[in-house]
Design a protein around this motif. Structure first.
Motif, PDB file in Angstrom:
ATOM      1  N   GLY A 199      37.566 -38.048   7.953  1.00  0.00           N
ATOM      2  CA  GLY A 199      39.058 -37.992   8.268  1.00  0.00           C
ATOM      3  C   GLY A 199      39.228 -37.192   9.761  1.00  0.00           C
ATOM      4  N   ASP A 200      38.099 -36.709  10.276  1.00  0.00           N
ATOM      5  CA  ASP A 200      37.888 -36.204  11.684  1.00  0.00           C
ATOM      6  C   ASP A 200      38.308 -37.318  12.603  1.00  0.00           C
ATOM      7  N   SER A 201      38.460 -36.967  13.948  1.00  0.00           N
ATOM      8  CA  SER A 201      38.477 -37.636  15.123  1.00  0.00           C
ATOM      9  C   SER A 201      37.214 -37.144  16.125  1.00  0.00           C
ATOM     10  N   LEU A 202      36.954 -38.119  16.789  1.00  0.00           N
ATOM     11  CA  LEU A 202      35.805 -38.036  17.624  1.00  0.00           C
ATOM     12  C   LEU A 202      35.847 -39.286  18.871  1.00  0.00           C
ATOM     13  N   ARG A 203      35.566 -38.611  20.254  1.00  0.00           N
ATOM     14  CA  ARG A 203      35.694 -39.579  21.290  1.00  0.00           C
ATOM     15  C   ARG A 203      34.402 -39.665  21.796  1.00  0.00           C
ATOM     16  N   LEU A 204      33.853 -40.883  22.020  1.00  0.00           N
ATOM     17  CA  LEU A 204      32.512 -41.164  22.606  1.00  0.00           C
ATOM     18  C   LEU A 204      32.837 -41.649  24.119  1.00  0.00           C
ATOM     19  N   SER A 205      31.728 -41.297  25.005  1.00  0.00           N
ATOM     20  CA  SER A 205      32.133 -41.539  26.441  1.00  0.00           C
ATOM     21  C   SER A 205      30.739 -42.223  26.766  1.00  0.00           C
ATOM     22  N   CYS A 206      31.002 -43.217  27.728  1.00  0.00           N
ATOM     23  CA  CYS A 206      29.855 -44.020  28.357  1.00  0.00           C
ATOM     24  C   CYS A 206      29.809 -43.829  29.907  1.00  0.00           C
ATOM     25  N   THR A 207      29.320 -43.264  30.615  1.00  0.00           N
ATOM     26  CA  THR A 207      28.968 -43.236  31.818  1.00  0.00           C
ATOM     27  C   THR A 207      28.284 -44.265  32.709  1.00  0.00           C
ATOM     28  N   ALA A 208      28.723 -44.833  33.589  1.00  0.00           N
ATOM     29  CA  ALA A 208      28.096 -46.116  34.242  1.00  0.00           C
ATOM     30  C   ALA A 208      27.674 -45.317  35.638  1.00  0.00           C
ATOM     31  N   SER A 209      26.415 -46.118  36.184  1.00  0.00           N
ATOM     32  CA  SER A 209      25.973 -45.671  37.520  1.00  0.00           C
ATOM     33  C   SER A 209      25.114 -47.157  37.878  1.00  0.00           C
ATOM     34  N   ILE A 234      39.204 -48.694  22.235  1.00  0.00           N
ATOM     35  CA  ILE A 234      38.368 -48.756  23.252  1.00  0.00           C
ATOM     36  C   ILE A 234      39.331 -48.595  24.508  1.00  0.00           C
ATOM     37  N   SER A 235      38.702 -47.998  25.511  1.00  0.00           N
ATOM     38  CA  SER A 235      39.553 -47.888  26.887  1.00  0.00           C
ATOM     39  C   SER A 235      38.334 -48.132  27.780  1.00  0.00           C
ATOM     40  N   ARG A 236      38.925 -48.266  29.079  1.00  0.00           N
ATOM     41  CA  ARG A 236      37.893 -48.162  30.230  1.00  0.00           C
ATOM     42  C   ARG A 236      38.788 -47.632  31.429  1.00  0.00           C
ATOM     43  N   ASP A 237      37.968 -46.882  32.132  1.00  0.00           N
ATOM     44  CA  ASP A 237      38.549 -46.156  33.430  1.00  0.00           C
ATOM     45  C   ASP A 237      37.752 -46.573  34.645  1.00  0.00           C
ATOM     46  N   ASN A 238      38.008 -47.669  35.157  1.00  0.00           N
ATOM     47  CA  ASN A 238      37.070 -48.236  36.211  1.00  0.00           C
ATOM     48  C   ASN A 238      36.919 -47.312  37.501  1.00  0.00           C
ATOM     49  N   ALA A 239      37.983 -46.632  37.826  1.00  0.00           N
ATOM     50  CA  ALA A 239      37.932 -45.749  38.945  1.00  0.00           C
ATOM     51  C   ALA A 239      36.816 -44.599  38.588  1.00  0.00           C
ATOM     52  N   LYS A 240      36.742 -44.037  37.308  1.00  0.00           N
ATOM     53  CA  LYS A 240      35.666 -43.197  36.917  1.00  0.00           C
ATOM     54  C   LYS A 240      34.630 -43.799  36.509  1.00  0.00           C
ATOM     55  N   ASN A 241      34.370 -45.215  36.327  1.00  0.00           N
ATOM     56  CA  ASN A 241      33.218 -46.059  36.153  1.00  0.00           C
ATOM     57  C   ASN A 241      32.832 -45.594  34.621  1.00  0.00           C
ATOM     58  N   MET A 242      33.906 -45.395  33.602  1.00  0.00           N
ATOM     59  CA  MET A 242      33.628 -44.990  32.398  1.00  0.00           C
ATOM     60  C   MET A 242      34.350 -45.732  31.372  1.00  0.00           C
ATOM     61  N   VAL A 243      33.675 -45.932  30.138  1.00  0.00           N
ATOM     62  CA  VAL A 243      34.312 -46.582  28.866  1.00  0.00           C
ATOM     63  C   VAL A 243      34.301 -45.524  27.774  1.00  0.00           C
ATOM     64  N   TYR A 244      35.435 -45.562  26.965  1.00  0.00           N
ATOM     65  CA  TYR A 244      35.420 -44.630  25.989  1.00  0.00           C
ATOM     66  C   TYR A 244      35.756 -45.436  24.541  1.00  0.00           C
ATOM     67  N   LEU A 245      35.147 -44.764  23.588  1.00  0.00           N
ATOM     68  CA  LEU A 245      35.627 -45.048  22.048  1.00  0.00           C
ATOM     69  C   LEU A 245      36.285 -43.811  21.276  1.00  0.00           C
ATOM     70  N   GLN A 246      37.615 -43.929  21.251  1.00  0.00           N
ATOM     71  CA  GLN A 246      38.267 -43.193  20.471  1.00  0.00           C
ATOM     72  C   GLN A 246      38.219 -43.541  18.914  1.00  0.00           C
ATOM     73  N   MET A 247      37.773 -42.449  18.186  1.00  0.00           N
ATOM     74  CA  MET A 247      37.527 -42.874  16.733  1.00  0.00           C
ATOM     75  C   MET A 247      38.299 -41.738  15.873  1.00  0.00           C
TER      76      MET A 247
END
Length: 121
Positions: free
Chosen positions: A15-25, A69-82
């Motif tokens: 029942g909880d929520s969690l957000r995963l982040s992925c940082t690209a370089s 799922i979402s992406r922030d190209n300016a920050k070079n990141m992608v997320y998964l809100q669960m």
């Protein structure tokens, strides 16, 4: 060379929520289609959410309506809100990048090392 690093995994309760982040370089993410995969012990790696260069999302039926799922190209990141996680969501979660939107992990040449999500009942 594109490099991906996931973060945000952990142990949560059902029942909880969690957000995963992925940082690209190394390369700009806006050139790639992106996906979040997961793999539980004894199971194949499966796509749970994907997002193309234009921001169009697709989801596995098991997570539709709960994960975003979402992406922030300016920050070079992608997320998964669960949201509303369940024990069935327990798995190692991987961020991946490729050139063709696909349900197959074979179409994604770039992978992070993974982050573990464990959901207790």
């Amino acid at each position: 060379q594109l490099q991906l690093v996931e973060s945000g995994g952990g142990m949560v309760q059902a029942g909880d929520s969690l957000r995963l982040s992925c940082t690209a370089s190394g390369r700009a993410l806006n050139s790639y289609v992106l996906g979040w995969f997961r793999q539980a012990p004894g199971n194949e790696r499966e796509l749970v959410a994907g997002i193309n260069r234009g921001g169009v999302e697709n989801y596995a039926e098991a997570v539709k309506g709960r994960f975003t799922i979402s992406r922030d190209n300016a920050k070079n990141m992608v997320y998964l809100q669960m949201n509303s996680v369940s024990p069935e969501d327990t798995a190692q979660y991987y961020c991946a990048a490729g050139y063709i939107s696909s349900w197959s992990s074979n179409q994604y040449p770039y992978w992070g090392q993974g982050t573990q999500v464990t959901v207790s009942s």
